[in-house]
Scaffold this motif. Sequence first.
Motif, PDB file in Angstrom:
ATOM      1  N   ARG A   1     -32.676 -55.459  25.811  1.00 27.09           N
ATOM      2  CA  ARG A   1     -31.544 -54.928  26.573  1.00 27.09           C
ATOM      3  C   ARG A   1     -30.229 -55.571  26.128  1.00 27.09           C
ATOM      4  NH1 ARG A   1     -31.405 -55.397  33.072  1.00 27.09           N
ATOM      5  NH2 ARG A   1     -31.640 -57.582  32.444  1.00 27.09           N
TER       6      ARG A   1
ATOM      7  N   PHE B   1     -35.190 -64.346  33.861  1.00 24.35           N
ATOM      8  CA  PHE B   1     -34.880 -62.926  34.050  1.00 24.35           C
ATOM      9  C   PHE B   1     -33.566 -62.744  34.814  1.00 24.35           C
ATOM     10  CE2 PHE B   1     -35.209 -58.902  36.387  1.00 24.35           C
ATOM     11  CZ  PHE B   1     -35.455 -58.034  35.348  1.00 24.35           C
ATOM     12  N   GLU B   2     -33.356 -63.535  35.867  1.00 28.86           N
ATOM     13  CA  GLU B   2     -32.124 -63.429  36.652  1.00 28.86           C
ATOM     14  C   GLU B   2     -30.900 -63.793  35.826  1.00 28.86           C
ATOM     15  OE1 GLU B   2     -31.334 -62.214  39.581  1.00 28.86           O
ATOM     16  OE2 GLU B   2     -33.411 -61.502  39.661  1.00 28.86           O
TER      17      GLU B   2
ATOM     18  N   TYR C   1     -41.787 -59.502  28.095  1.00 30.97           N
ATOM     19  CA  TYR C   1     -40.381 -59.854  28.350  1.00 30.97           C
ATOM     20  C   TYR C   1     -39.483 -59.333  27.227  1.00 30.97           C
ATOM     21  CZ  TYR C   1     -41.100 -63.543  24.860  1.00 30.97           C
ATOM     22  OH  TYR C   1     -41.372 -64.244  23.705  1.00 30.97           O
TER      23      TYR C   1
ATOM     24  N   ALA D   1     -32.073 -65.432  24.988  1.00 32.07           N
ATOM     25  CA  ALA D   1     -32.960 -64.760  25.933  1.00 32.07           C
ATOM     26  C   ALA D   1     -34.412 -64.885  25.492  1.00 32.07           C
ATOM     27  CB  ALA D   1     -32.572 -63.285  26.067  1.00 32.07           C
TER      28      ALA D   1
ATOM     29  N   GLU E   1     -26.310 -58.628  32.194  1.00 29.94           N
ATOM     30  CA  GLU E   1     -26.241 -57.171  32.194  1.00 29.94           C
ATOM     31  C   GLU E   1     -25.340 -56.657  33.313  1.00 29.94           C
ATOM     32  OE1 GLU E   1     -27.322 -53.151  31.014  1.00 29.94           O
ATOM     33  OE2 GLU E   1     -27.087 -55.132  30.072  1.00 29.94           O
TER      34      GLU E   1
ATOM     35  N   TRP F   1     -30.415 -63.125  32.723  1.00 30.08           N
ATOM     36  CA  TRP F   1     -30.022 -61.976  31.903  1.00 30.08           C
ATOM     37  C   TRP F   1     -29.746 -60.736  32.737  1.00 30.08           C
ATOM     38  CZ3 TRP F   1     -28.196 -63.358  27.568  1.00 30.08           C
ATOM     39  CH2 TRP F   1     -28.606 -64.567  27.024  1.00 30.08           C
ATOM     40  N   GLN F   2     -30.193 -60.772  33.979  1.00 31.56           N
ATOM     41  CA  GLN F   2     -29.743 -59.735  34.915  1.00 31.56           C
ATOM     42  C   GLN F   2     -28.243 -59.884  35.166  1.00 31.56           C
ATOM     43  OE1 GLN F   2     -31.805 -57.109  35.213  1.00 31.56           O
ATOM     44  NE2 GLN F   2     -32.023 -57.184  37.452  1.00 31.56           N
TER      45      GLN F   2
ATOM     46  N   PHE G   1     -44.496 -56.546  33.449  1.00 32.23           N
ATOM     47  CA  PHE G   1     -43.575 -57.562  32.938  1.00 32.23           C
ATOM     48  C   PHE G   1     -44.271 -58.909  32.759  1.00 32.23           C
ATOM     49  CE2 PHE G   1     -40.887 -61.168  34.316  1.00 32.23           C
ATOM     50  CZ  PHE G   1     -39.972 -61.212  33.273  1.00 32.23           C
TER      51      PHE G   1
ATOM     52  N   ARG H   1     -38.774 -56.476  26.355  1.00 30.18           N
ATOM     53  CA  ARG H   1     -37.926 -55.349  26.773  1.00 30.18           C
ATOM     54  C   ARG H   1     -36.624 -55.848  27.392  1.00 30.18           C
ATOM     55  NH1 ARG H   1     -42.614 -52.272  30.049  1.00 30.18           N
ATOM     56  NH2 ARG H   1     -42.716 -54.405  30.835  1.00 30.18           N
ATOM     57  N   THR H   2     -36.705 -56.967  28.117  1.00 29.67           N
ATOM     58  CA  THR H   2     -35.489 -57.549  28.691  1.00 29.67           C
ATOM     59  C   THR H   2     -34.605 -58.125  27.589  1.00 29.67           C
ATOM     60  OG1 THR H   2     -36.736 -58.113  30.691  1.00 29.67           O
ATOM     61  CG2 THR H   2     -34.621 -59.208  30.380  1.00 29.67           C
TER      62      THR H   2
END
Length: 440
Positions: A29, A229-230, A23, A133, A236, A232-233, A17, A25-26
């Motif tokens: 998503r 990242f958090e 990134y 993102a 999701e 977009w966590q 990552f 791939r995130t």
Amino acid sequence: MSGSMDGSMIDVSSDSFWEVGNYKRTVKRVDDGHRLCSDLMNCLHERARIEKSYAQQLTEWGKRWRQLIDKGPQYGTLESAWSALCTEAEKVSELHMEVKAALMGEDYEKLKNWQRDAYHKQMIGGFKETKEADDGFRKAQKPWAKKLKEVETMKKTYHSACKEEKLAASRETNSKLESNNNPEAQKKLQEKLEKCQQEAQKTKERYEKSLEELDKLTPQYMENMEQVFEQWQQFEDKRICFFKDLILEVKQHLDLSTNHKFQTVYHTLEDTISAIDAEDDLKWFRSNHGPGMPMNWPQFEDWSIDLNRTLSRRETKKRSSEGVTLTGISQTGSDQPVKTSSSASSTEKTPDWSDEDTTANPFSPNGNGNPFEEEPSSPVISVSVRALYDYEGQEQDELSFKAGDEFTKIGEEDDQGWCKGRLKDGKMGLYPANYVEDIQ
């Protein structure tokens, strides 16, 4: 990435990552989440079609078999239990239509609205969330990626200098081994080697310094990437939790075992089946179609001019409604009306089966037992007709036909609206005159 980040050189995958650009791939998503919403909507829509199709098939099955049962010879409590199977199909069909309505009216619409609120399309294509993102990760990665590019440049320069140094050393060594070596040339090669060594040392120092600077940026780089990242966590996480709640609602709509209406259907069916009573059914049949039926036993009757006249269809039905049947007076208070046959007319009009009255007897040898094949006393009008509607004969002396069938009318319409006719297979009988039209 430098091994000084964790104090040791670890062989890690280049697909990490933390690598520049991974990134994506995130970010992807986000697009995948929107597509999964559409896929789940298609899934629910397809299941709703299955529920509707099953409900329609149950309804058609129940309707068709109820008609066959009603027209069939089954009777009594067993007939009720058999019919209850058709009722079960109709009730379950209604429940499955409710499932279909819940899937499309509640679950599908809820998912559609959530997708619209969570993902916002842009005028230029794509989703606003996807761009946010991508911008967030790009901004967090930019300083570190720029320094990493410098490190890669310094590394290439250093490796190139090392290559030149090795080449110069090789040439200088080969020159010493030659027998006819030129001192001047030897000196130049020596100077070239020293210069390459100095350049290699300088590039090494710049390379190491660049790595140190990169290592200093790495903690901040990791922190910034973690924050994005958090973010977009959490985005999701909302989708996953929503999907979980929605699928639980779908399960509740599909699970008819918890529906009190569904349970009532089968409790009622079980009670109806349990109520089957062979003794009551046999007793009913004995009273309505067996030795328990009343009988108008033959008695002496004086001759009357009315006895020589064939009863009209109106008179036959009128007498039947007044309690006179083929076998006698109908039993009052019975559960179902007693079916009659054409032998009633012969009982009423000819108590005596002498040869003198055979012309008035509808079951005379001339008719072979068919009241419509007796020798006509006047010319018979024959007209070709076509059926406008389906008709199912209710009596033995009535014809049955389908809309579009063609046959022959062999008599004029009586005052009750009935005509005699002959089908193509030769069968003769009565039919309602307004069910056909003359063929021009």
